[in-house]
Enzyme design. Structure first.
Site, PDB file in Angstrom:
ATOM      1  N   ASP A  34       3.658   9.562 -92.953  1.00  0.00           N
ATOM      2  CA  ASP A  34       3.670  10.192 -94.274  1.00  0.00           C
ATOM      3  C   ASP A  34       4.314   9.277 -95.301  1.00  0.00           C
ATOM      4  OD1 ASP A  34       2.310  12.484 -93.765  1.00  0.00           O
ATOM      5  OD2 ASP A  34       4.067  13.748 -93.448  1.00  0.00           O
ATOM      6  N   ASP A  47      -4.142  18.091 -88.084  1.00  0.00           N
ATOM      7  CA  ASP A  47      -2.700  17.889 -88.243  1.00  0.00           C
ATOM      8  C   ASP A  47      -1.934  18.703 -87.206  1.00  0.00           C
ATOM      9  OD1 ASP A  47      -0.345  16.983 -89.382  1.00  0.00           O
ATOM     10  OD2 ASP A  47      -0.910  17.538 -91.425  1.00  0.00           O
TER      11      ASP A  47
HETATM   12  C1  GLA Z   1       1.561  16.573 -92.829  1.00  0.00           C
HETATM   13  C2  GLA Z   1       0.630  15.407 -93.025  1.00  0.00           C
HETATM   14  C3  GLA Z   1       0.390  15.184 -94.501  1.00  0.00           C
HETATM   15  C4  GLA Z   1      -0.186  16.439 -95.115  1.00  0.00           C
HETATM   16  C5  GLA Z   1       0.730  17.607 -94.855  1.00  0.00           C
HETATM   17  C6  GLA Z   1       0.106  18.906 -95.304  1.00  0.00           C
HETATM   18  O1  GLA Z   1       2.845  16.275 -93.250  1.00  0.00           O
HETATM   19  O2  GLA Z   1       1.133  14.262 -92.422  1.00  0.00           O
HETATM   20  O3  GLA Z   1      -0.467  14.090 -94.697  1.00  0.00           O
HETATM   21  O4  GLA Z   1      -1.456  16.674 -94.576  1.00  0.00           O
HETATM   22  O5  GLA Z   1       1.055  17.736 -93.492  1.00  0.00           O
HETATM   23  O6  GLA Z   1       0.901  19.983 -95.062  1.00  0.00           O
END
Ligand code: GLA
Length: 755
Positions: A574, A504
């Site tokens: 997301d 990430d």
């Molecule tokens: C990002 C990712 C999510 C999750 C969060 C965790 O927003 O896109 O899927 O993994 O971080 O903090």
């Protein structure tokens, strides 16, 4: 196929001073790149200028040089040196330089030892190879291979054209690759300083292209967090239109992919040019409509806040750009990109392999989990046929919200009681694989790492650091920083049977300055940062070839071809709401294949938009991506839970077509967001899956007739909805009836060629 031809032609030019036509001979070397459906032609003139001649529909004519006469001032430096300025500003150049009279967007701008910023690149020679050369950037302490297309020996051809500037000694090697059976062309460049003094590259584009008209529509993919890659289309107008990122990554707001199409282009008809940058940092793509209503297009690393010092003998690798031309609409252009990305960008064990159906605990628990909670999810999930548990953010340091511990990649044993190995063993014992989340480029102010190395965060001395999600960005231009993070990651990966990583990246860069770079080289940091990310992903994928890597950046802010070189899939957004996903996935699919799109079924009301949609619709929308679940399977309604095994079965049945077949978008969700439909057709046209999603219900006499696409017109297809048999021609010309009742309803239909 690449051909090279010497051309010699007699011309005459009106000489207004002499009051008569003056004959002259023009000689040039014509390079022609031919793909199944397109022709790309470049001419190296006698004077050394490298001109762009043609890119478009295939024309098997070896002499397209007459096209260069289009300009109002045909190239006649031999007889008319006094009008060189006009020539420079109107001629279509292949790799236009800044500073010598071409005032349009340039491809290259270089600062010499005196501070002058003009270069004059002239043709020196060429070679052709059937081995795709790698793009390598030498740094002080390592060499980084930039992501780019690859091909087996003999399956592609690369033309290298060499240009040189006598004044600085700078040499530019322009690279063009064509691939067997593909309408994609890859371009990149290597700029080498063969002079005896340092120079600074201020701008080095990956692609430049002069179009002979401005009658095009400009398509870009814009958005925000949870709404990435929303298509926007508008006719070109005088001046410049551009998209870019200066955030250190591709960003939620724009994407390094753009299209230029004829005004009438749609999915099935019209001309479409697609340009994709194989890069994950700051980029720019600009279309400039010039004085004579022609268009210059450039794409590459954003030159805003960029420079690169090139010492004598040093070389700079310009990232690759991929171009696709289609005269059969946008749909055909997309399919060409999907194939070239699947075959020539995505690598590794999972390149052609089905991906495990996963369950990710992020939306299920956020930070609130421990071993028992995860095991309870895994126990339930394994019974339903889910194949992998992914432990998301919150397992390390003392992290129990997003305000600490990034950089401290050791297991939080208060949560993961008994350690990671024990947890993974319990999950494995249930017959499931185990995956883990990292955010390796980040550092929390509240972390042991920050307390030990505050200077490892990117920062401008004397200025406060801007926090974002209460975190800072690590200086990935520094090898010792990358090494430290990697050794922590290795300790985790070597300690337990981890088979998947979600990498990430949850904030953008600010106060960009490195404690390791001298003041006059700080503008290199943006690019050095990206090279550092590539270096670490390269090491990770080499050392752990069995691990499935999924990139992610606050959802889909780093959905680009650079990342796909390391990870065969990327978390798309997301936003897991099935209806929002229609646009997000349609926009993404304009260039990127479904096999790369991270898509999960989540709980309702949806956590991002608060919408409730049927479980079946969520499944139908996610199954055209990598597919998985993002919910607490122990707590969702029983009816939904009971639907999971059949949903997985459906995914497994159709996934081979989605992963390897051809996508046809059948509806324009950007123009009419009350409905959407698409289909995937197997390469042999033997079967297809068709999905329709009715966003808003209509009176029940209003069924819709959707014209299918991509089938064999002469073949007869049976479907699993009503078992009727129809020819591909009927289904494509007349259509297939979709009769859905209610809002947010979907239907997936399987068509199979009848014997
Ligand atoms: C990002 C990712 C999510 C999750 C969060 C965790 O927003 O896109 O899927 O993994 O971080 O903090």
């Amino acid at each position: 196929m690449i051909t090279v031809k010497s051309i010699k032609k007699e011309y005459s030019k009106w000489d207004w001073q002499a009051g008569k036509h003056v004959p002259f001979t023009e000689e040039m070397t014509m390079f022609t790149l031919t793909t199944p459906g397109s022709t790309y032609a470049i001419a190296a003139l006698e004077s050394g200028y490298l001109c762009h001649v043609w890119y478009g529909r295939r024309t098997d004519d070896e002499d397209l040089s007459y096209l260069l006469r289009l300009g109002e001032n045909p190239y006649t430096p031999k007889v008319n040196q006094r009008d060189m300025g006009t020539f420079m500003d109107t001629t279509p150049f292949e790799y236009p330089v800044f500073g010598t009279g071409d005032y349009r967007e340039s491809a290259v701008r270089i600062c010499d030892k005196n501070g002058g910023t003009s270069v004059d690149l002239r043709y020196k020679g060429y070679d052709i190879t059937d081995e795709k050369p790698a793009l390598e950037q030498k740094l002080e302490d390592c060499t980084v291979t930039l992501p780019s297309t690859f091909a087996d020996k003999g399956k592609s051809q690369t033309l290298r054209i060499y240009l040189a500037d006598a004044h600085t000694g700078v040499e530019a090697e322009l690279r063009y690759t064509v691939f067997e059976g593909s309408d994609a062309i890859a371009r990149s460049a290597v700029i080498t300083n063969r002079g005896d003094a340092d120079v600074d590259i201020l701008r080095a584009m990956s692609a430049a292209m002069d179009f002979d008209s401005a009658e095009y529509d400009w398509h870009t993919f814009n958005g925000s967090w949870a709404r990435e890659r929303i298509l926007e289309r508008s006719p070109l107008h005088h001046g410049k239109q551009s998209v870019d990122s200066i955030k250190g990554e591709s960003s939620h707001q724009s994407n390094p992919f753009v299209m230029l199409t004829s005004h009438n282009a749609d999915e099935r008809t019209g001309e479409a040019y697609g340009f994709l940058l194989v890069y994950s940092g700051n980029f720019t793509a600009t279309a400039e409509v010039t004085q004579h209503k022609r268009t210059r297009f450039v794409m590459g690393i954003n030159d805003m806040d960029f420079s690169w010092r090139l010492a004598p003998g040093a070389a700079f690798a310009v990232p690759e750009a991929l171009m696709v031309y289609s005269d059969r609409g946008i749909g055909q252009m997309s399919r060409t990109f999907h194939d070239v990305i699947r075959e020539h960008i995505i690598r590794g064990e999972y390149k052609d392999k089905p991906r495990p159906v996963l369950i990710n605990n992020w939306e299920a628990t956020y930070f609130n989990f421990d071993t028992e909670k995860l095991v309870s999810i895994a126990e339930q999930a394994s019974k339903l046929g889910i194949e992998m548990l992914v432990m998301d953010d919150g397992w390390f340091g003392h992290r129990s919200s997003d305000n600490s511990s990034l950089g401290d990649w050791y297991v939080n044993e208060d949560k993961i009681k008994g350690g990671l190995k024990a947890l993974v063993e319990r999950v494995n014992a249930l017959g499931m694989k185990f995956g883990i989340w990292f955010e390796p480029e980040m550092i929390s102010p509240d972390s042991d790492l920050y307390r030990a190395h505050p200077d490892w965060a990117i920062q401008t001395p004397g200025m406060p650091l801007t926090q974002s999600r209460e975190q800072y960005v690590l200086d990935y231009s520094r090898k010792e920083v990358r090494d430290c993070i990697y050794s922590q990651m290795r300790a985790i990966l070597d300690n337990a049977n981890i088979e998947y990583i979600k990498w990430d990246m949850n904030r953008q860069l600010t106060e960009v300055c490195s404690s390791k770079l001298p003041a006059d080289r700080q503008r290199e940091l943006w690019h050095r940062y990206v090279l550092g990310v590539y270096d670490l992903q390269d090491r990770l994928t080499r050392d752990y070839p069995h691990i499935l890597l999924e990139n992610c950046s606050g959802g889909g802010a780093r959905f680009d071809a650079g990342m796909l070189y390391y990870s065969p899939q990327i978390w798309c957004s997301d936003d897991t709401d099935a209806i929002e996903r229609l646009k997000i996935q349609a926009g993404t699919s304009m260039c990127y294949p479904a096999s790369a799109m991270g898509a999960h079924v989540s709980d309702c009301p949806n956590h991002t938009v608060g919408r409730t949609t049927p479980f079946a619709t969520r499944g139908d929308v996610a199954l055209v991506g990598t597919f998985g679940y993002e919910l607490d399977v122990t707590r969702i309604p029983e009816e939904d839970r009971n639907a999971i095994p059949a949903q997985i079965e459906k995914f497994k049945k159709f996934n081979p077509i989605v992963r390897t077949g051809d996508l046809y978008r059948l509806w324009d969700i950007f123009a009419d967001n009350t409905f959407d439909a698409w289909m995937f057709v197997s390469k042999d046209k033997g079967e297809a899956i068709f999905t329709a999603v009715q966003v808003l219900g209509r009176p029940n006499c209003h069924s819709r007739l959707v014209r299918l696409d991509g089938l064999d017109p002469a073949a007869r297809y049976t479907n699993d909805l009503n078992s009727e048999v129809h020819t591909g021609a009927a289904l494509m010309n007349c259509g297939f009836i979709v009769d859905l009742q209610g809002d947010f309803r979907s239907q997936t239909v399987h068509f199979v060629k009848a014997e």
